[in-house]
Design an enzyme around this catalytic site. Sequence first.
Site, PDB file in Angstrom:
ATOM      1  CE  LYS A  98      -4.410  -1.304   2.084  1.00 41.06           C
ATOM      2  NZ  LYS A  98      -4.356  -2.727   1.761  1.00 41.06           N
ATOM      3  CG  ASP A 132      -2.680  -3.612  -2.052  1.00 41.89           C
ATOM      4  OD1 ASP A 132      -2.748  -4.469  -2.948  1.00 41.89           O
ATOM      5  OD2 ASP A 132      -2.522  -3.898  -0.850  1.00 41.89           O
ATOM      6  NE  ARG A 182      -4.025  -8.378  -6.213  1.00 39.04           N
ATOM      7  CZ  ARG A 182      -3.253  -7.827  -5.269  1.00 39.04           C
ATOM      8  NH1 ARG A 182      -3.639  -6.743  -4.626  1.00 39.04           N
ATOM      9  NH2 ARG A 182      -2.078  -8.349  -4.984  1.00 39.04           N
ATOM     10  CE  LYS A 185     -17.869  -8.949  -7.242  1.00 41.38           C
ATOM     11  NZ  LYS A 185     -19.119  -9.559  -6.748  1.00 41.38           N
ATOM     12  CB  ALA A 187     -12.862  -3.482   0.294  1.00 38.64           C
ATOM     13  CE  LYS A 199     -22.919 -10.118  -5.175  1.00 33.51           C
ATOM     14  NZ  LYS A 199     -22.904 -10.585  -6.584  1.00 33.51           N
ATOM     15  CG  HIS A 229     -13.323 -14.656  -2.198  1.00 33.79           C
ATOM     16  ND1 HIS A 229     -13.009 -13.410  -1.730  1.00 33.79           N
ATOM     17  CD2 HIS A 229     -12.221 -15.423  -1.993  1.00 33.79           C
ATOM     18  CE1 HIS A 229     -11.773 -13.410  -1.253  1.00 33.79           C
ATOM     19  NE2 HIS A 229     -11.272 -14.607  -1.415  1.00 33.79           N
ATOM     20  NE  ARG A 290      -9.974  -1.571   3.921  1.00 33.71           N
ATOM     21  CZ  ARG A 290      -9.040  -1.016   4.681  1.00 33.71           C
ATOM     22  NH1 ARG A 290      -9.359  -0.017   5.500  1.00 33.71           N
ATOM     23  NH2 ARG A 290      -7.790  -1.422   4.634  1.00 33.71           N
ATOM     24  NE  ARG A 291     -10.800  -7.653   2.264  1.00 29.24           N
ATOM     25  CZ  ARG A 291     -10.189  -6.472   2.247  1.00 29.24           C
ATOM     26  NH1 ARG A 291      -9.138  -6.247   3.010  1.00 29.24           N
ATOM     27  NH2 ARG A 291     -10.611  -5.511   1.457  1.00 29.24           N
TER      28      ARG A 291
END
Length: 307
Positions: A98, A132, A182, A185, A187, A199, A229, A290-291
Amino acid sequence: MGISRNVLLWASRNHKLRETLPRYEFVRKSVARFMPGEQIEDALDAAVALQKQGIPTVLTHLGENVTTEEETRKVKEHYLKLLEEIHRRSVDAQISVKLTELGLDQDLGLCLDHLRELIRAAAEKKNYVWVDMEGSKYTTSTLDLYYHAREEFENTGLCLQSYLYRTKMDLEKLLSVLPGIRLVKGAYAEPPSIAFASKAENDENYFNLARTLLLHAKQQGIQVGFGTHDQALLQRILELANSMSASRDQFEIQMLYGIRRNDQLRLVKEGCRVRVLISYGTYWFPWYMRRLAERPANVWFVLRNIV
């Protein structure tokens, strides 16, 4: 954006919660499934275990928005040590950084110097550095620094977020320098004025960006990683790749440590290149929130696994 996602993203930015909640054992237990530990050795041991299953990795030290130049130098030294350990142990692992850990908030020149040093060290060891993408306030400066780094080095890729309206245009410009990309979506909490709120809209934009990436992976050999995922979305992308005659060794599916482990192994057996992102470090609370916000249903999954 649902209420539960808003709450989780709010929690990720709350300093009091960040200082208080990690002290509780049930919170630390809940994160253990998604993070092997806080030290370099923990991350490397997890990477070795995954490598034995045919899955390479990306390692990232958790942290962001460091406040002093001295801290940025310590982060740089940490990643140099990590690259050395990856090389010494012959682990198939890349690194992901980052830029706010490397000085983006202090000085752009300093940040670029640190980034160049890491990419150069990785090149000497035939390794790769991912950059990132953070919140939207950093998108333009991150792109600018990536362009500078890419002028000098080929062994570096950039994360792009499909929920930002601007990403389609950013990708079109980036393709001129044959980047590594990479695609995720996104976060962070972003307003509907700059990001898709639903979404379904985000998924469709991700799929359209994936089409562009597959085409250039096939025609120009750019390095592509699909970071999601979402199995329904991944299946659409795999079917698209087949229809375009893009072979499965021309792109990677990048997933997080501890999430959908069975799907990771299944995809490998189906001939896909899968790479797992392993996060480690003491600054895990904002990352963890965030995950969970990416898919709030994961909260119930976590609770079932800690009671």
